[in-house]
Design a protein around this motif. Structure first.
Motif, mmCIF file in Angstrom:
data_model
loop_
_atom_site.group_PDB
_atom_site.id
_atom_site.type_symbol
_atom_site.label_atom_id
_atom_site.label_comp_id
_atom_site.label_asym_id
_atom_site.label_seq_id
_atom_site.Cartn_x
_atom_site.Cartn_y
_atom_site.Cartn_z
ATOM 1 N N ARG A 157 -1.553 24.793 -9.394
ATOM 2 C CA ARG A 157 -0.399 23.913 -9.648
ATOM 3 C C ARG A 157 -0.030 23.156 -8.381
ATOM 4 O O ARG A 157 -0.060 23.712 -7.280
ATOM 5 N N MET A 158 0.344 21.879 -8.561
ATOM 6 C CA MET A 158 0.689 21.027 -7.428
ATOM 7 C C MET A 158 1.781 20.067 -7.853
ATOM 8 O O MET A 158 1.746 19.538 -8.973
ATOM 9 N N VAL A 159 2.765 19.845 -6.987
ATOM 10 C CA VAL A 159 3.799 18.836 -7.217
ATOM 11 C C VAL A 159 3.826 17.919 -5.998
ATOM 12 O O VAL A 159 3.998 18.390 -4.866
ATOM 13 N N LEU A 160 3.633 16.620 -6.258
ATOM 14 C CA LEU A 160 3.648 15.611 -5.198
ATOM 15 C C LEU A 160 4.716 14.569 -5.497
ATOM 16 O O LEU A 160 5.009 14.295 -6.664
ATOM 17 N N ARG A 161 5.279 13.982 -4.443
ATOM 18 C CA ARG A 161 6.298 12.934 -4.574
ATOM 19 C C ARG A 161 5.886 11.706 -3.771
ATOM 20 O O ARG A 161 5.390 11.824 -2.654
ATOM 21 N N VAL A 162 6.136 10.543 -4.357
ATOM 22 C CA VAL A 162 6.046 9.272 -3.635
ATOM 23 C C VAL A 162 7.437 8.654 -3.689
ATOM 24 O O VAL A 162 7.932 8.315 -4.776
ATOM 25 N N PRO A 163 8.093 8.527 -2.541
ATOM 26 C CA PRO A 163 9.438 7.942 -2.524
ATOM 27 C C PRO A 163 9.404 6.460 -2.929
ATOM 28 O O PRO A 163 8.450 5.737 -2.615
ATOM 29 N N TYR A 164 10.452 6.046 -3.615
ATOM 30 C CA TYR A 164 10.568 4.631 -3.995
ATOM 31 C C TYR A 164 10.587 3.773 -2.742
ATOM 32 O O TYR A 164 11.272 4.070 -1.765
ATOM 33 N N ASP A 165 9.818 2.715 -2.771
ATOM 34 C CA ASP A 165 9.800 1.746 -1.681
ATOM 35 C C ASP A 165 9.488 0.392 -2.301
ATOM 36 O O ASP A 165 8.574 0.283 -3.128
ATOM 37 N N GLU A 166 10.216 -0.617 -1.916
ATOM 38 C CA GLU A 166 10.028 -1.948 -2.479
ATOM 39 C C GLU A 166 8.586 -2.443 -2.318
ATOM 40 O O GLU A 166 8.090 -3.199 -3.158
ATOM 41 N N LYS A 167 7.891 -1.995 -1.267
ATOM 42 C CA LYS A 167 6.504 -2.444 -1.058
ATOM 43 C C LYS A 167 5.575 -1.959 -2.175
ATOM 44 O O LYS A 167 4.468 -2.473 -2.331
ATOM 45 N N LEU A 168 6.012 -0.987 -2.978
ATOM 46 C CA LEU A 168 5.192 -0.423 -4.050
ATOM 47 C C LEU A 168 5.569 -0.973 -5.427
ATOM 48 O O LEU A 168 5.074 -0.488 -6.441
ATOM 49 N N THR A 169 6.439 -1.997 -5.452
ATOM 50 C CA THR A 169 6.943 -2.501 -6.729
ATOM 51 C C THR A 169 6.258 -3.797 -7.148
ATOM 52 O O THR A 169 5.638 -4.490 -6.338
ATOM 53 N N ASN A 170 6.412 -4.100 -8.428
ATOM 54 C CA ASN A 170 5.905 -5.353 -8.977
ATOM 55 C C ASN A 170 6.787 -6.506 -8.541
ATOM 56 O O ASN A 170 7.976 -6.326 -8.251
ATOM 57 N N HIS A 171 6.210 -7.693 -8.572
ATOM 58 C CA HIS A 171 6.949 -8.934 -8.306
ATOM 59 C C HIS A 171 6.795 -9.810 -9.544
ATOM 60 O O HIS A 171 5.844 -9.657 -10.303
ATOM 61 N N GLY A 172 7.716 -10.716 -9.772
ATOM 62 C CA GLY A 172 7.671 -11.517 -10.994
ATOM 63 C C GLY A 172 8.164 -10.682 -12.155
ATOM 64 O O GLY A 172 9.106 -9.890 -12.006
ATOM 65 N N PRO A 173 7.518 -10.797 -13.327
ATOM 66 C CA PRO A 173 7.944 -9.970 -14.471
ATOM 67 C C PRO A 173 7.869 -8.483 -14.121
ATOM 68 O O PRO A 173 6.891 -8.025 -13.543
ATOM 69 N N GLY A 174 8.906 -7.764 -14.445
ATOM 70 C CA GLY A 174 8.939 -6.339 -14.109
ATOM 71 C C GLY A 174 9.319 -6.080 -12.662
ATOM 72 O O GLY A 174 9.103 -4.987 -12.142
#
Length: 150
Positions: free
Chosen positions: A37-54
């Motif tokens: 079992r493994m639990v991993l997290r990626v913190p929210y960062d604007e560099k990882l988000t979509n641009h334009g729609p969504g």
């Protein structure tokens, strides 16, 4: 098989992630670990988000990367020698359920590990920090297992 030491495994895997260019770029963090079992997290960062729609939604490839990484690492934790053995993805399935707008947390559980292939299922939740955690993706990975002798 030696007894599983979660603290040692967590430190080893976090070091591996921190030294890995792409995973370090994602700022991936080990939340929990135990055999199978493994639990991993990626913190929210604007560099990882979509641009334009969504715009503002975390790009789906981040969830796919979490499913791949958490699944493979979970399979490694189930091996006799998880440090010296390795895995390589041979099949990855991702189903997206809804957009993600916060931290992504992946929980992987090993289904089975055989002599050459391991399989893990993974659920990814989005945690925007307001207590409204939702499943955003589910997946399954099959991983080729490499013994420490190979």
């Amino acid at each position: 098989m030696a007894e599983f030491d979660a603290d040692t495994a967590r430190a080893f895997i976090q070091s591996y992630i921190d030294d890995h260019g792409f995973l370090a770029f994602l700022d991936m963090q080990v939340e929990e670990i135990e055999a199978g079992r493994m639990v991993l997290r990626v913190p929210y960062d604007e560099k990882l988000t979509n641009h334009g729609p969504g715009q503002g939604n975390v790009h789906g490839g981040i969830a796919a990367s979490l499913i791949d990484t958490a699944g493979g690492l979970a399979v490694r934790t189930a091996l006799d020698d998880p440090v010296q053995s390795g895995v390589a993805t041979i099949d990855l399935n991702v189903s997206y359920l809804r957009p993600a707008r916060g931290d992504l947390v992946a929980e992987a559980d090993v289904v089975r590990v055989g002599s050459t292939v391991g399989v893990a299922t993974v659920t990814v939740e989005s945690d925007p920090g307001d207590g409204d955690v939702e499943e955003v993706a589910v997946g399954r990975g099959s991983f080729r297992v490499f013994d420490s002798d190979e």
